[in-house]
Design a protein around this motif. Structure first.
Motif, PDB file in Angstrom:
ATOM      1  N   GLY A  10       0.929  -1.203   0.018  1.00 36.73           N
ATOM      2  CA  GLY A  10      -0.044   0.014   0.074  1.00 36.73           C
ATOM      3  C   GLY A  10       0.869   1.370   0.040  1.00 36.73           C
ATOM      4  O   GLY A  10       0.245   2.413   0.454  1.00 36.73           O
ATOM      5  N   ALA A  11       2.054   1.322  -0.781  1.00 38.23           N
ATOM      6  CA  ALA A  11       3.004   2.441  -0.627  1.00 38.23           C
ATOM      7  C   ALA A  11       2.391   3.436  -1.336  1.00 38.23           C
ATOM      8  O   ALA A  11       2.840   4.553  -0.849  1.00 38.23           O
ATOM      9  CB  ALA A  11       4.084   1.912  -1.230  1.00 38.23           C
ATOM     10  N   SER A  12       1.591   3.227  -2.100  1.00 39.21           N
ATOM     11  CA  SER A  12       0.812   4.623  -2.853  1.00 39.21           C
ATOM     12  C   SER A  12      -0.287   5.213  -2.130  1.00 39.21           C
ATOM     13  O   SER A  12      -0.546   6.475  -2.503  1.00 39.21           O
ATOM     14  CB  SER A  12       0.317   3.966  -4.323  1.00 39.21           C
ATOM     15  OG  SER A  12      -0.878   3.127  -3.875  1.00 39.21           O
ATOM     16  N   GLY A  13      -0.462   4.783  -1.032  1.00 43.95           N
ATOM     17  CA  GLY A  13      -1.472   5.360  -0.004  1.00 43.95           C
ATOM     18  C   GLY A  13      -0.647   6.720   0.503  1.00 43.95           C
ATOM     19  O   GLY A  13       0.621   6.826   0.601  1.00 43.95           O
ATOM     20  N   ILE A  35       5.121  -2.032  -2.575  1.00 44.04           N
ATOM     21  CA  ILE A  35       4.111  -3.177  -3.147  1.00 44.04           C
ATOM     22  C   ILE A  35       2.937  -2.413  -3.739  1.00 44.04           C
ATOM     23  O   ILE A  35       1.988  -1.825  -2.962  1.00 44.04           O
ATOM     24  CB  ILE A  35       3.754  -4.041  -2.002  1.00 44.04           C
ATOM     25  CG1 ILE A  35       5.137  -4.844  -1.594  1.00 44.04           C
ATOM     26  CG2 ILE A  35       2.752  -5.278  -2.829  1.00 44.04           C
ATOM     27  CD1 ILE A  35       5.919  -5.783  -2.578  1.00 44.04           C
ATOM     28  N   VAL A  36       2.755  -2.017  -5.020  1.00 51.90           N
ATOM     29  CA  VAL A  36       1.773  -1.390  -5.471  1.00 51.90           C
ATOM     30  C   VAL A  36       0.817  -2.068  -6.648  1.00 51.90           C
ATOM     31  O   VAL A  36       1.426  -3.352  -7.064  1.00 51.90           O
ATOM     32  CB  VAL A  36       2.490   0.044  -6.076  1.00 51.90           C
ATOM     33  CG1 VAL A  36       2.826   0.718  -5.106  1.00 51.90           C
ATOM     34  CG2 VAL A  36       3.484  -0.207  -7.103  1.00 51.90           C
ATOM     35  N   ALA A  80      -2.280  -0.816   3.482  1.00 51.63           N
ATOM     36  CA  ALA A  80      -3.067  -0.848   2.247  1.00 51.63           C
ATOM     37  C   ALA A  80      -4.721  -0.698   2.597  1.00 51.63           C
ATOM     38  O   ALA A  80      -5.033  -1.026   3.784  1.00 51.63           O
ATOM     39  CB  ALA A  80      -2.943  -1.783   1.138  1.00 51.63           C
ATOM     40  N   GLY A  81      -5.419   0.060   1.967  1.00 54.22           N
ATOM     41  CA  GLY A  81      -6.885   0.144   2.065  1.00 54.22           C
ATOM     42  C   GLY A  81      -7.844   0.376   0.838  1.00 54.22           C
ATOM     43  O   GLY A  81      -7.068   1.149  -0.248  1.00 54.22           O
ATOM     44  N   ALA A  82      -8.984  -0.042   0.579  1.00 55.79           N
ATOM     45  CA  ALA A  82      -9.697   0.183  -0.397  1.00 55.79           C
ATOM     46  C   ALA A  82     -10.219   1.791  -0.439  1.00 55.79           C
ATOM     47  O   ALA A  82     -10.495   1.953  -1.432  1.00 55.79           O
ATOM     48  CB  ALA A  82     -11.030  -0.629  -0.390  1.00 55.79           C
ATOM     49  N   GLY A  97      -6.915  -9.184   1.768  1.00 54.35           N
ATOM     50  CA  GLY A  97      -5.671  -8.818   1.073  1.00 54.35           C
ATOM     51  C   GLY A  97      -4.664  -8.813   2.395  1.00 54.35           C
ATOM     52  O   GLY A  97      -3.597  -9.335   2.258  1.00 54.35           O
ATOM     53  N   CYS A  98      -4.942  -8.461   3.464  1.00 53.61           N
ATOM     54  CA  CYS A  98      -4.200  -8.466   4.693  1.00 53.61           C
ATOM     55  C   CYS A  98      -4.014  -9.987   5.123  1.00 53.61           C
ATOM     56  O   CYS A  98      -2.727 -10.280   5.262  1.00 53.61           O
ATOM     57  CB  CYS A  98      -4.938  -7.712   5.989  1.00 53.61           C
ATOM     58  SG  CYS A  98      -3.890  -7.715   7.321  1.00 53.61           S
TER      59      CYS A  98
END
Length: 227
Positions: A10-13, A35-36, A80-82, A97-98
């Motif tokens: 979730g690095a893009s969050g 991880i994206v 990460a999250g939706a 996912g987790c």
């Protein structure tokens, strides 16, 4: 001790990007792995941030594919999250996912795992009547329980309402948490990222713990010593 190699799922969050920058800037860590889920994000992290990146969509990837992506890392952070974009994705990202990332860590022998969850996720009385967030909290609570029942050296971080202001470096002592109810237990995302770094650096006081994170008046260094 050798620098730790950390994979940030979730690095893009918003928290993930701040964390990736902090890990890259610290001599205690080797270049992190982002991880994206899109090629544009891979290109951004490789070309703009200057870190390694893996195109691994945890929502749709198998456990084996995730395991291959994180193999060789010393620790994994799951942020990460939706993001509330679609209700079903709360369960495929925040929950399953987790779980898949936890199973991948166990598969390749990565013990250290930090999960960014949500404040009071285990307390149904706190969230069951919050409009629009009930499903989110169900997913977070269930993910937390899966992590606690895993073989990992986990730390579950439960931040309050996330803000975009600059970090303060100050947290609210856990025994005075309710003093911040009137401001929705708010915390700046940068302070969450800073505390993740400290959790990785201080496993002796953070492993196997669930920690509430809210901005307050105690320096992070003192806060972590009190755990």
């Amino acid at each position: 001790m050798s620098p730790l190699k950390v994979a940030v799922v979730g690095a893009s969050g918003k928290v993930g990007r701040l964390l990736t920058d902090k890990l890259k800037a610290s001599s205690s860590f080797s270049t992190p792995l982002a991880i994206v889920r899109t090629q544009d994000q891979v290109d951004y992290f490789k070309n703009e941030v200057g870190v390694n990146a893996s195109l691994t969509d945890i929502e749709n990837a198998s456990v084996n594919e995730i395991a291959d992506a994180i193999r060789g890392c010393d620790a994994v952070v799951f942020s990460a999250g939706a993001g509330g974009k679609a209700m079903e994705r709360i369960f495929t990202v925040d929950l399953d996912g987790c779980i898949k990332v936890v199973e991948a860590c166990e598969k390749v022998g990565i013990k250290r795992f930090v999960l960014v969850s949500a404040l009071k996720a285990e307390n149904r009385d706190f969230w069951c009547n919050i409009k629009g967030l009930r499903e989110y909290y169900i997913a977070k609570r269930s993910a937390d329980r899966e992590v606690r029942n895993s073989e990992l050296d986990y730390t579950i971080l439960q931040p309050g309402s996330l803000e975009l202001s600059r970090g303060t470096g100050l947290l609210q002592p856990i025994d005075r948490l309710e003093e911040k109810a009137s401001v929705n237990y708010s915390i700046n995302r940068e302070d969450v990222a800073s505390f993740i770094v400290q959790s990785l650096l201080h496993p002796d006081v953070t492993v196997k713990k669930t920690i509430s994170l809210v901005n307050g008046d105690e320096p992070i260094e003192k806060f972590i010593q009190s755990l």
